[in-house]
Design a protein around this motif. Structure first.
Motif, short mmCIF file in Angstrom:
data_model
loop_
_atom_site.label_atom_id
_atom_site.label_comp_id
_atom_site.label_asym_id
_atom_site.label_seq_id
_atom_site.Cartn_x
_atom_site.Cartn_y
_atom_site.Cartn_z
N ASP A 35 -6.48 88.01 -11.37
CA ASP A 35 -7.45 88.60 -10.45
C ASP A 35 -8.44 87.51 -10.03
OD1 ASP A 35 -9.47 89.98 -9.13
OD2 ASP A 35 -9.61 91.58 -10.63
N ARG A 36 -8.22 86.96 -8.86
CA ARG A 36 -9.04 85.84 -8.40
C ARG A 36 -10.50 86.22 -8.21
NH1 ARG A 36 -5.28 82.60 -4.04
NH2 ARG A 36 -3.58 82.16 -5.50
N GLU A 37 -10.75 87.45 -7.77
CA GLU A 37 -12.12 87.90 -7.54
C GLU A 37 -12.92 87.94 -8.85
OE1 GLU A 37 -14.54 91.74 -5.75
OE2 GLU A 37 -12.46 91.44 -5.16
N THR A 38 -12.33 88.50 -9.89
CA THR A 38 -13.00 88.56 -11.19
C THR A 38 -13.22 87.16 -11.73
OG1 THR A 38 -12.05 90.72 -11.67
CG2 THR A 38 -12.86 89.47 -13.54
N TYR A 39 -12.23 86.30 -11.56
CA TYR A 39 -12.37 84.91 -12.01
C TYR A 39 -13.53 84.23 -11.29
CZ TYR A 39 -11.32 80.08 -13.13
OH TYR A 39 -11.43 78.77 -13.56
N ALA A 40 -13.61 84.42 -9.98
CA ALA A 40 -14.68 83.81 -9.18
C ALA A 40 -16.05 84.35 -9.58
CB ALA A 40 -14.43 84.03 -7.70
N GLU A 41 -16.12 85.65 -9.83
CA GLU A 41 -17.38 86.25 -10.29
C GLU A 41 -17.81 85.62 -11.62
OE1 GLU A 41 -16.87 90.47 -10.57
OE2 GLU A 41 -16.63 90.72 -8.42
N GLY A 42 -16.86 85.43 -12.50
CA GLY A 42 -17.15 84.82 -13.79
C GLY A 42 -17.64 83.40 -13.65
N LYS A 43 -17.02 82.66 -12.76
CA LYS A 43 -17.42 81.28 -12.52
C LYS A 43 -18.86 81.23 -11.99
CE LYS A 43 -15.61 77.10 -12.59
NZ LYS A 43 -15.26 76.50 -13.85
N ALA A 44 -19.18 82.12 -11.06
CA ALA A 44 -20.52 82.17 -10.49
C ALA A 44 -21.54 82.56 -11.55
CB ALA A 44 -20.57 83.15 -9.32
N GLN A 45 -21.19 83.51 -12.40
CA GLN A 45 -22.11 83.95 -13.44
C GLN A 45 -22.33 82.83 -14.47
OE1 GLN A 45 -21.11 87.70 -15.20
NE2 GLN A 45 -23.07 87.88 -16.22
N GLU A 46 -21.28 82.09 -14.76
CA GLU A 46 -21.42 80.97 -15.68
C GLU A 46 -22.39 79.93 -15.10
OE1 GLU A 46 -18.75 77.62 -17.99
OE2 GLU A 46 -17.89 78.66 -16.28
N ARG A 47 -22.25 79.63 -13.83
CA ARG A 47 -23.14 78.65 -13.17
C ARG A 47 -24.59 79.16 -13.18
NH1 ARG A 47 -19.85 75.38 -14.29
NH2 ARG A 47 -18.19 74.76 -12.89
N ALA A 79 -21.84 83.27 -21.34
CA ALA A 79 -20.83 83.96 -22.16
C ALA A 79 -20.13 85.05 -21.36
CB ALA A 79 -21.48 84.54 -23.40
N ALA A 80 -20.90 85.85 -20.64
CA ALA A 80 -20.31 86.92 -19.84
C ALA A 80 -19.43 86.34 -18.74
CB ALA A 80 -21.40 87.79 -19.23
N GLY A 81 -19.87 85.24 -18.15
CA GLY A 81 -19.07 84.58 -17.12
C GLY A 81 -17.75 84.07 -17.67
N ASN A 82 -17.79 83.52 -18.87
CA ASN A 82 -16.56 83.02 -19.49
C ASN A 82 -15.58 84.16 -19.78
OD1 ASN A 82 -17.15 80.26 -19.48
ND2 ASN A 82 -18.33 80.42 -21.35
N VAL A 83 -16.12 85.30 -20.20
CA VAL A 83 -15.26 86.46 -20.46
C VAL A 83 -14.62 86.93 -19.15
CG1 VAL A 83 -15.27 88.89 -21.15
CG2 VAL A 83 -16.48 87.20 -22.53
N LYS A 84 -15.41 87.01 -18.09
CA LYS A 84 -14.87 87.43 -16.79
C LYS A 84 -13.80 86.45 -16.30
CE LYS A 84 -18.73 90.03 -14.83
NZ LYS A 84 -19.73 90.07 -13.75
N GLN A 85 -14.05 85.17 -16.49
CA GLN A 85 -13.06 84.18 -16.08
C GLN A 85 -11.75 84.37 -16.83
OE1 GLN A 85 -14.35 79.99 -15.61
NE2 GLN A 85 -16.39 80.82 -16.00
N ALA A 86 -11.85 84.57 -18.14
CA ALA A 86 -10.65 84.77 -18.95
C ALA A 86 -9.91 86.04 -18.52
CB ALA A 86 -11.02 84.84 -20.43
N ALA A 87 -10.66 87.10 -18.26
CA ALA A 87 -10.03 88.36 -17.82
C ALA A 87 -9.37 88.17 -16.46
CB ALA A 87 -11.07 89.47 -17.76
N GLY A 88 -10.04 87.49 -15.57
CA GLY A 88 -9.47 87.25 -14.25
C GLY A 88 -8.21 86.40 -14.32
N LYS A 89 -8.25 85.42 -15.19
CA LYS A 89 -7.08 84.55 -15.36
C LYS A 89 -5.91 85.32 -15.97
CE LYS A 89 -6.53 79.74 -16.50
NZ LYS A 89 -7.09 78.60 -17.23
#
Length: 60
Positions: free
Chosen positions: A29-41, A15-25
């Motif tokens: 902000d590619r870095e935040t998006y990537a962090e979100g993707k990693a956290q989701e995984r 859930a936190a990863g999905n929120v970070k991905q949405a915020a990055g998108k």
């Protein structure tokens, strides 16, 4: 008991990863998006770990 703990941590990380991905998108902000993707995984791995523990009776 470890099964539920791992599954719940996994869900929270997903859930936190999905929120970070949405915020990055949203902010382009590619870095935040990537962090979100990693956290989701990471969350997906934790959930899988919980499922294995459940199948093996928490013996691992």
């Amino acid at each position: 008991m470890g099964e539920l703990k791992d599954k719940s941590k996994g869900l929270a990380n997903e859930a936190a990863g999905n929120v970070k991905q949405a915020a990055g998108k949203a902010t382009d902000d590619r870095e935040t998006y990537a962090e979100g993707k990693a956290q989701e995984r990471e969350g997906e791995v934790q959930q899988a770990k919980g499922k294995v523990k459940g199948a093996m009776g928490d013996s691992i």
